[in-house]
Each structure stands twice: as structure tokens, then as C-alpha cells.
Design a protein around this motif. Structure first.
Motif, mmCIF file in Angstrom:
data_model
loop_
_atom_site.group_PDB
_atom_site.id
_atom_site.type_symbol
_atom_site.label_atom_id
_atom_site.label_comp_id
_atom_site.label_asym_id
_atom_site.label_seq_id
_atom_site.Cartn_x
_atom_site.Cartn_y
_atom_site.Cartn_z
ATOM 1 N N VAL A 1 0.035 2.371 -3.635
ATOM 2 C CA VAL A 1 -1.226 3.103 -3.524
ATOM 3 C C VAL A 1 -1.043 4.499 -2.922
ATOM 4 O O VAL A 1 -1.671 5.450 -3.370
ATOM 5 N N LYS A 2 -0.188 4.614 -1.929
ATOM 6 C CA LYS A 2 -0.026 5.892 -1.221
ATOM 7 C C LYS A 2 0.228 7.080 -2.153
ATOM 8 O O LYS A 2 -0.456 8.110 -2.015
ATOM 9 N N THR B 1 -11.438 0.421 -5.477
ATOM 10 C CA THR B 1 -11.320 0.748 -4.063
ATOM 11 C C THR B 1 -10.875 -0.478 -3.294
ATOM 12 O O THR B 1 -11.082 -1.612 -3.745
ATOM 13 N N ALA B 2 -10.256 -0.249 -2.165
ATOM 14 C CA ALA B 2 -9.810 -1.350 -1.310
ATOM 15 C C ALA B 2 -11.020 -2.090 -0.741
ATOM 16 O O ALA B 2 -12.068 -1.481 -0.514
ATOM 17 N N TYR C 1 -8.897 11.700 -8.418
ATOM 18 C CA TYR C 1 -9.206 10.308 -8.738
ATOM 19 C C TYR C 1 -9.942 10.242 -10.067
ATOM 20 O O TYR C 1 -10.723 11.134 -10.393
ATOM 21 N N LEU D 1 0.829 -1.212 0.000
ATOM 22 C CA LEU D 1 0.000 0.000 0.000
ATOM 23 C C LEU D 1 0.860 1.257 0.000
ATOM 24 O O LEU D 1 0.584 2.206 -0.734
ATOM 25 N N SER E 1 -2.969 2.651 6.842
ATOM 26 C CA SER E 1 -2.352 1.849 5.793
ATOM 27 C C SER E 1 -1.028 2.367 5.247
ATOM 28 O O SER E 1 -0.281 1.611 4.646
ATOM 29 N N TYR F 1 -0.687 7.720 -5.087
ATOM 30 C CA TYR F 1 -1.930 8.043 -5.789
ATOM 31 C C TYR F 1 -2.942 8.685 -4.846
ATOM 32 O O TYR F 1 -3.610 9.650 -5.199
ATOM 33 N N VAL F 2 -3.034 8.172 -3.634
ATOM 34 C CA VAL F 2 -4.051 8.621 -2.676
ATOM 35 C C VAL F 2 -3.728 9.982 -2.081
ATOM 36 O O VAL F 2 -4.621 10.796 -1.875
ATOM 37 N N SER G 1 -12.650 4.471 -10.233
ATOM 38 C CA SER G 1 -11.402 3.933 -9.693
ATOM 39 C C SER G 1 -11.718 2.767 -8.762
ATOM 40 O O SER G 1 -12.740 2.752 -8.088
#
Length: 150
Positions: free
Chosen positions: A67-68, A83-84, A77, A63, A124, A70-71, A81
Motif C-alpha cells: 500500500v505504501k 480504503t482501509a 488516487y 501495508l 502504518s 501507492y499512498v 479507490s
């Protein structure tokens, strides 16, 4: 990126939430408006309520690495997209209850302020700067409010 820690911006987000009703239809995606509100609440549950299970070390590493960026960036977004799994809401929720919970979480976050969040570890991603927290909070809310046309 607008600042969710600024009371003016918080009030704008709350005004947008107040424009939603239980019959609002998404412009994209599969979630109903009640599910979207519950989905947005998960972010705050991870911070304020210990009920969310933390990812194992390997998943947390993935993550953080993938992912980080991007988030927590300022890049919006994309529609639809992924999602977890922790954020997927598949059952119906009480619209008013979820909306009020989200508003209370937003107000609490704003009142704690950016200093409270600076270097605070996320569920996360490990420690985030207050700017990264802001981007995470604001971008997610803005994305879903646009999804429902407000």
C-alpha cells in the motif's frame, strides 16, 4: 505535487474546505460530506491522537510492501479507490465540527513544517520522508475535495 507545508497551499486547501456546505453531494463514492471530513481526519488522528490501534507486525509489513508506494507517490488516487477499514466512516457526523477539526489539523501540520515530518514514523508505513508525508497529506485531501467538486 503541491506542498501542504507551504502556507500558501495550506490556505488554498482551507479555502476549498470553506466552499463546502453540509449539503454538498459527492461526484463519486458513497460517503456524505460529513463522513468525508471525518474520514480525512483519521489521517491526522493517527499522528496526533493515540486512539488509533496500530497494525500488527504482519499487517504493517503488508501495508509497507503493497500500500505504501501507492499512498506516498505523486500518482493521484483513482475514483472509488478502496480504503482501509480504519478509515471507513459509516455513521453521520457533525459537518461543522468535522470541518473545523480538519482545518485545525491542517494548520497544525503546516506550522510544524516539513522538517518535523522528515523521517517521522507513520502509523502504518514506518518512517517517511517529508516528501512522502506531503504526498500522503496533499493527495488525500485533494482527492476528496475534488470528490465534492471543490
Amino acid at each position: 505535487m503541491k506542498n501542504i507545508f507551504d502556507l500558501k497551499e495550506t490556505n488554498i486547501i482551507i479555502d476549498r474546505l470553506d466552499k463546502l456546505d453540509a449539503y454538498a453531494k459527492p461526484q463519486w463514492g458513497k460517503m456524505s460530506v460529513d463522513q468525508m471530513l471525518a474520514h480525512c481526519n483519521v489521517t491526522y488522528e493517527m499522528i496526533y491522537e493515540p486512539k488509533q490501534v496500530k497494525p500488527n507486525p504482519f499487517k504493517k509489513w503488508m501495508l509497507k510492501a503493497i500500500v505504501k508506494p501507492y499512498v506516498v507517490s505523486e500518482k493521484p488516487y483513482k475514483k472509488n479507490s478502496r480504503t482501509a477499514p480504519e478509515f471507513v466512516i459509516s455513521d453521520s457526523k457533525n459537518f461543522e465540527q468535522e470541518k473545523q477539526r480538519l482545518i485545525e489539523y491542517i494548520k497544525k501540520t503546516q506550522s510544524l513544517g516539513s522538517a518535523y515530518f522528515n523521517n517521522k514514523p507513520s502509523h502504518s508505513f514506518g518512517k517517511l520522508t517529508s516528501e512522502e508525508w506531503n504526498n500522503l497529506f496533499y493527495k488525500h485531501l485533494d482527492h476528496h475535495l475534488k470528490q465534492f467538486g471543490v
